[in-house]
Each structure stands twice: as C-alpha cells, then as structure tokens.
Design a protein around this motif. Structure first.
Motif, PDB file in Angstrom:
ATOM      1  N   ILE A 127       0.841  -1.196   0.000  1.00  0.00           N
ATOM      2  CA  ILE A 127       0.000   0.000   0.000  1.00  0.00           C
ATOM      3  C   ILE A 127       0.881   1.253   0.000  1.00  0.00           C
ATOM      4  O   ILE A 127       0.566   2.240  -0.669  1.00  0.00           O
ATOM      5  N   GLY A 128       1.976   1.198   0.742  1.00  0.00           N
ATOM      6  CA  GLY A 128       2.869   2.349   0.772  1.00  0.00           C
ATOM      7  C   GLY A 128       3.434   2.672  -0.597  1.00  0.00           C
ATOM      8  O   GLY A 128       3.467   3.845  -1.008  1.00  0.00           O
ATOM      9  N   VAL A 129       3.878   1.660  -1.344  1.00  0.00           N
ATOM     10  CA  VAL A 129       4.394   1.886  -2.695  1.00  0.00           C
ATOM     11  C   VAL A 129       3.283   2.411  -3.603  1.00  0.00           C
ATOM     12  O   VAL A 129       3.507   3.297  -4.442  1.00  0.00           O
ATOM     13  N   ALA A 130       2.064   1.881  -3.445  1.00  0.00           N
ATOM     14  CA  ALA A 130       0.918   2.374  -4.221  1.00  0.00           C
ATOM     15  C   ALA A 130       0.646   3.842  -3.930  1.00  0.00           C
ATOM     16  O   ALA A 130       0.137   4.575  -4.787  1.00  0.00           O
ATOM     17  N   LEU A 131       1.015   4.292  -2.717  1.00  0.00           N
ATOM     18  CA  LEU A 131       0.842   5.698  -2.331  1.00  0.00           C
ATOM     19  C   LEU A 131       2.032   6.552  -2.747  1.00  0.00           C
ATOM     20  O   LEU A 131       2.057   7.756  -2.466  1.00  0.00           O
ATOM     21  N   GLY A 132       3.037   5.922  -3.376  1.00  0.00           N
ATOM     22  CA  GLY A 132       4.200   6.670  -3.827  1.00  0.00           C
ATOM     23  C   GLY A 132       5.280   6.853  -2.787  1.00  0.00           C
ATOM     24  O   GLY A 132       6.177   7.690  -2.955  1.00  0.00           O
ATOM     25  N   LEU A 133       5.259   6.063  -1.715  1.00  0.00           N
ATOM     26  CA  LEU A 133       6.241   6.181  -0.649  1.00  0.00           C
ATOM     27  C   LEU A 133       7.466   5.329  -0.962  1.00  0.00           C
ATOM     28  O   LEU A 133       7.379   4.323  -1.653  1.00  0.00           O
ATOM     29  N   GLN A 134       8.618   5.729  -0.418  1.00  0.00           N
ATOM     30  CA  GLN A 134       9.870   5.017  -0.660  1.00  0.00           C
ATOM     31  C   GLN A 134       9.918   3.729   0.146  1.00  0.00           C
ATOM     32  O   GLN A 134       9.642   3.718   1.339  1.00  0.00           O
ATOM     33  N   PHE A 135      10.290   2.628  -0.497  1.00  0.00           N
ATOM     34  CA  PHE A 135      10.435   1.332   0.155  1.00  0.00           C
ATOM     35  C   PHE A 135      11.717   1.307   0.987  1.00  0.00           C
ATOM     36  O   PHE A 135      12.750   1.814   0.541  1.00  0.00           O
TER      37      PHE A 135
END
Length: 317
Positions: free
Chosen positions: A178-186
């Motif tokens: 979900i974080g990557v889908a929100l554009g957040l850095q892994f």
C-alpha cells in the motif's frame, strides 16, 4: 585493563547491524545501515543483499570497535531466519562469515542464533521483560507475521514454537504494497506512519482472524481497490494501521486465552508503529494481559539481540 564486551552481528534482508554490550549488559555502541533499494522497487534479490552486507560490515564493525581497548568475550550472530530445521537465507551468510572469522581470530565464544531469536532477545533486553518462564511473542515484519510461544529452557535459552500467524501476506508486505501504491519510498513503514498522523478519519478495511490464524491478502486487496476508486491516501494509511492493530489484538487475545499466558512481547519492524502498539496494549489490557514493547529502534532489525544473547549466555555459564 581491557574492557570485556559482547559483540552482536545481524544481516537481515534490509539492514546491516552490529552492536556492543559491556559486562553489565549495557549498550556501549551500535551501528546499522539500511540497504539501498532503488525508487519504485519493492525489494532486493538475495545476491544484492549479500553484496551490500559484505560492503557494509567492515565499516560498521570498525565504527564500534576501533579506538577502544576491548576484549571480545563472546560474539552473537544471526545465522538463519527462524529457529527451525532447514531455515536458510543467503543474506545471513555475510554476518555469519564475519562472526566466525572474528571468533577464530580472538578466541571469543561464538553463539549462532536465528534472526527471529535476535528479535526476541533485543525486545526482552530493551523492554526489561517478560521475565515469565512462558510467554507469547508476535514477530511482525516484512518477512514474518509469526505468533510464537516462548518457553525458557534450563540452559537459559528458549524453545520457540510457532503457534499462529498469517496464512498469506506478512504485515510488512501489506504495509509496503500500500505504501508503494501511495508513492512512498520502500521500505514504507515510517513514511506511512507519518502520513497516517495527518488525518483523524480512517479508511475502513476488513479484519480476518480465525483463532490464531490471520489473513492479510483480503484487506490488502480491499485497500488497493479503494485507492483505485479514489480513496484518500492518508485515510488509507490510517486504515492500514488500524486493520493491522485490530488483527494483532484479536490474534494475541485468542492466543493468551488458549495458552494461559499473561505476557506478550511485540517485536519486528511493524511493531515499531505507535498506533499499533497503543491499540494492541489497550485491547490486551482489557483481558489483563501485559504487552511488552521495546524501544522502537530495538524492535526493528538490529544486532543488539545477538549481543544480548551472547552476554546472557556468558552469565549463565
């Protein structure tokens, strides 16, 4: 006179870590480095992990040992993921090779444990408990969502038995997808937590718990669908936190009742999340079950548990 110390080394999937404790079990120094993941990617191949660990370890070991008059009494190192037969992951070979080499060169006693035991030892060392002979631990991270029964052995170590956990996605995988889908850095956990703090209303996600088994693929799919339909990103971040917190609380409540324990230890990167910690603690408190949580930096991947085990076993001897 040289100071006797206990060195810990851990090379997990995304963090290279070393730590040093003194003869009283106090932290003298620690260093860690998160492995580099290119933007937009959701992880690393094992070969990339081994390469980065191999590059990081000399600098980190030097940073905690150089300039000090230390005598390394014992070395603790994570050699494999879980304390079960056949557990293996190449990333841990990097730390194990350095630990074995240092032990051979210095004559220090070598304690090889699993990464999961490292998490438990770090959690107990930081939280100051549980001191019970028998307790539950929830290891929630990118690679595990394991409910564990820990039982103290006569030699001071613990028999650890997995008694529950996720049937599909792990908690950290849910967060990262979900974080990557929100554009957040892994890895996205810290950024997702900050985003969730900006709203008061959460997105509603299903919770799937069957006694000691949980499912996170359904909630993840529901979250993705809502995002595609235009759901607010911050509300979704809070919804993911709440879904995991409630999932953990129900599983731990059921586990405490089934095994008759009154102490639960929460460790792993996902266990650093303050919303999750507060929610689980409140829910378990209603059942008179105590939640033990380490300081956040000792809940995520670190080598302090390896050092603490080496220190504790030396005292036991």
């Amino acid at each position: 006179m040289k100071t006797s110390v206990y060195l810990g080394i851990d090379t997990s999937c995304y963090t290279t870590s070393v730590a040093v404790l003194d003869a009283e079990g106090k932290l003298l120094g620690e260093a860690r480095r998160i492995l580099s993941v290119k933007p937009g990617r959701c992880g690393l191949q094992q070969s990339e992990m081994v390469f980065q660990h191999t590059r990081n370890l000399p600098e980190l070991v030097e940073s905690v040992l150089q300039g000090h008059d230390y005598h390394i009494a014992a070395i603790g190192v994570s050699g494999y993921p879980r304390p079960i037969e056949g557990s293996y992951m190449p990333a841990f070979l990097a730390g194990l090779s350095v630990g074995r080499s240092l032990a051979a060169a210095t004559g220090a006693k070598l304690e090889i444990i699993s990464h999961q035991e490292n998490h438990l030892e770090a959690g107990m060392w930081s939280a100051g408990g549980p001191g019970a002979e028998r307790f539950l631990a929830l290891h929630a991270s990118g690679g595990t969502t394991d409910l564990l029964l820990a039982e103290r052995r006569e030699d001071g170590r613990y028999n650890i038995t997995q008694v529950g956990g996720s049937m599909d996605l792990h908690a950290g995988q849910f967060v990262d997808r979900i974080g990557v889908a929100l554009g957040l850095q892994f890895p996205t956990g810290p950024a997702l937590e900050k985003l969730a703090q900006t709203v008061a209303t959460k997105a509603e996600l299903p919770v799937s718990v069957r006694k000691l088994q949980v499912s996170l693929s359904g909630p993840c799919t529901a979250a993705v669908r809502q995002l595609v339909a235009g759901a607010d990103g911050a509300a979704m971040a809070l919804g993911v936190e709440h879904c995991l917190a409630e999932t953990f609380a129900r599983m731990l409540r059921n586990g405490a009742a089934e095994y008759g324990v009154h102490d639960v230890l929460l460790v792993g990167g996902v266990g650093c999340n303050q919303y999750i910690r507060s929610h689980v603690e409140a829910k378990l408190g209603q059942r008179r079950v105590r939640l033990w949580v380490p300081e956040g930096r000792f809940s995520c991947d670190n080598a302090t548990g390896c050092a603490a085990l080496a220190w504790r076993m030396n005292l036991h001897d």
